[in-house]
Write an enzyme that holds these catalytic residues in place. Sequence first.
Site, PDB file in Angstrom:
ATOM      1  N   HIS A 108       0.814  -1.209   0.000  1.00  0.00           N
ATOM      2  CA  HIS A 108       0.000   0.000   0.000  1.00  0.00           C
ATOM      3  C   HIS A 108       0.854   1.268   0.000  1.00  0.00           C
ATOM      4  O   HIS A 108       0.400   2.321  -0.451  1.00  0.00           O
ATOM      5  CB  HIS A 108      -0.960  -0.012   1.190  1.00  0.00           C
ATOM      6  CG  HIS A 108      -2.118  -0.931   0.999  1.00  0.00           C
ATOM      7  ND1 HIS A 108      -3.381  -0.673   1.492  1.00  0.00           N
ATOM      8  CD2 HIS A 108      -2.223  -2.116   0.350  1.00  0.00           C
ATOM      9  CE1 HIS A 108      -4.203  -1.653   1.161  1.00  0.00           C
ATOM     10  NE2 HIS A 108      -3.515  -2.551   0.469  1.00  0.00           N
ATOM     11  N   HIS A 269      -2.309 -12.488  -2.295  1.00  0.00           N
ATOM     12  CA  HIS A 269      -3.397 -13.147  -1.583  1.00  0.00           C
ATOM     13  C   HIS A 269      -3.070 -14.592  -1.212  1.00  0.00           C
ATOM     14  O   HIS A 269      -3.918 -15.291  -0.641  1.00  0.00           O
ATOM     15  CB  HIS A 269      -4.682 -13.075  -2.402  1.00  0.00           C
ATOM     16  CG  HIS A 269      -5.277 -11.705  -2.426  1.00  0.00           C
ATOM     17  ND1 HIS A 269      -6.452 -11.396  -3.085  1.00  0.00           N
ATOM     18  CD2 HIS A 269      -4.861 -10.543  -1.873  1.00  0.00           C
ATOM     19  CE1 HIS A 269      -6.720 -10.106  -2.937  1.00  0.00           C
ATOM     20  NE2 HIS A 269      -5.762  -9.572  -2.204  1.00  0.00           N
TER      21      HIS A 269
END
Length: 741
Positions: A108, A269
């Site tokens: 991020h 993920h």
Amino acid sequence: MQRNRIAKSVLAALAVIAMSAGSISARADGAPRANGFWWPETLDLSPLRQHDVESNPYGKDFDYAQAFQKLDIEAVKKDIRTTLTTSQDWWPADYGNYGPFFIRMAWHGAGTYRTYDGRGGAGGAQQRFEPLNSWPDNANLDKARRLLWPIKKKYGQNISWGDLMVLTGNVALESMGFQTFGFGGGREDDWQSDLVYWGAGPKFMSNNRDKNGKLEKPLAATQMGLIYVNPEGPNGNPDPVAAAQDIREAFGRMAMNDEETLALIAGGHTFGKAHGAASPDKCVGVAPAGAGVEAQGLGWANKCGTGKGVDTITSGLEGAWSVDPVHFTMQYLDNLLGHDWVLTKSPAGAHQWMPKDAQSIVPDAHDPSKLHPLMMFTTDIALKVDPAYSKIAKRFEEHPDEFKLAFAKAWFKLTHRDLGPKARYLGKDVPKVDLIWQDPLPVAGYQTIGAADIADLKSRILASGLPKSELIKTAWASAASFRGTDYRGGANGARIRLAPENGWAVNDPASVAKVLKSLEAIQSGFNKGRTDGKQVSLADLIVLGGSAAVEDAARKAGYDITVPFAPGRVDATQAQTDVASFAVLEPTADGFRNYYQKGNERSPAELLVDRASKLDLTVPEMTVLVGGLRALDANTGHSKLGVLTNHPGTLSNEFFVNLLDMSTEWKKSPSADGTYEGRDRKTGALRWTASPVDLVFGSSSELRAVAEVYASDDAHEKFVRDFVAAWTKVMNLDRFDLKRI
């Protein structure tokens, strides 16, 4: 050099920050209002005053590159590995390992990068500051940075927050069994929030698309406050097909193709879980920017249950993608492709997906006695239903080694895209291979020219018959392609002769081609048959030609001055130049050359400030360069707008003298849009024509103050010397080698 970026307006930036703190109109008694509050059309020069050296507590002489070289990076990695598995009671680690949490933090931090203006990214560690530290998508990452504080404290100035966060992401991946592609340091920290336009939405999660569904440039994230896309689907609508379209556009605007995008999502993920133990609306408090001083910069306090561990709430989605979330496996792709998925909701009420034949097989992150079903986001299911993504996913599942390499390279690109060319990378873990997105340059296989050669080449250039203004325009076009947001472009490489730059309208391609042809002949004549090992690059000749022409113009003004010149540039090849990647660098406006394409949403003056910000210029530097380039007749298309002198080609301060002359009255042209006419107040005779960019140096109170300095009777020599200094700065913006000597 500090990264320089620009806001669409200061008020827009303040409005975003205020989303966490309350209404922008709510203010303490006596608090000052920005001039833009009263006069929104006032030209905002604050982007040219961002990240000044006075803000840096290490001082103007601090050299981060030197400090980093003293770092024992293996010791840092060891400390990170220890931190990964040392769970803290105040924020317990899922599965006893902070690795997935730190991967999200690094992702991020870097994932705000966008190609259209080069803003965002890991450099500067802006995730520490508003608004990014309070974005919904960054919920609870305040805790990740606090977990790293003991390491940052230990190594201090030798490692920046930007480098530490990316390195921690790498170490986290490696500790969980994944082989990364490498690591380059060199991200200097910022010391204040950036003024970056993140979207026009009045609140977080506002749609960044217009009424026609078009995502506004230069944005990449589809909704305000998200890094990429909404994991529940566009605007929370669980439509995997529409989500795939959002993913492709958002990741594409962040420099990722389909294969890189799928590798990143599937790789990321593979680890960790989502957190949605209960409703965020009922349980979670304000973001860090809105919290009280006693919170000490932490936000999202959770009043439900313990507020942490099993009760953690972040996105509102809940669950893991695999049964082993702290090791690298192929389970994400196997699970995604191997199950039929049905829509359901998390305990927090968020849309997510579960296997049609769901079984409780996923260990709980904190209670080993509990098991849970697998889950997927709508954006995960999108990778299965989209034909192009699905094809890649199946290939990766069948060829794990191919997937591992693709993820490693995509992760490296994600975390290094805004760091610039490889010349800026620091440390022993920098990959030896050159990657096309790094804008690689060849290594010079010859000796660099010396002072006598420089003098000889200047004479040859000036004797070539090339118009001096064309030499100046070509040098400026080459060097001013640089942008300090992601350190791309610039004169090094002479890419002005290569596609796509050789076709940019702002550069007057036909005129540039003639100049380059003559300079190539001079280059060939100088290099041919030499026995001393010296050669000159076309990149050096382009800059030298412009500098020689500036010196000639200064002599015409009565000043014998030498423009500093540092040889050492090389010539890139077309194979080293990604046409699509470089296309986003093409200016749609350049006030320094009085160029402005129709269709721009922002004014010519605003875009001048934007361009100056990308060139890392100050207000005085921008001012003197505009005045000087007008005097040197360097406009695109040989336009006479703003050439406020009867002696074009002479480096004089006449632009400022004549602009501020009260015997001239300025009015909009009745026949030419975007043009102003300056007429004699008494006779009405036409004296000059100008653009809004030219006139803003008389209309903006702050710019006029600087223009008055250069228009003064005692400023002739100062003007010349300041212009030469600013010119030289622009010519050397991409000479990272000079800054490391």
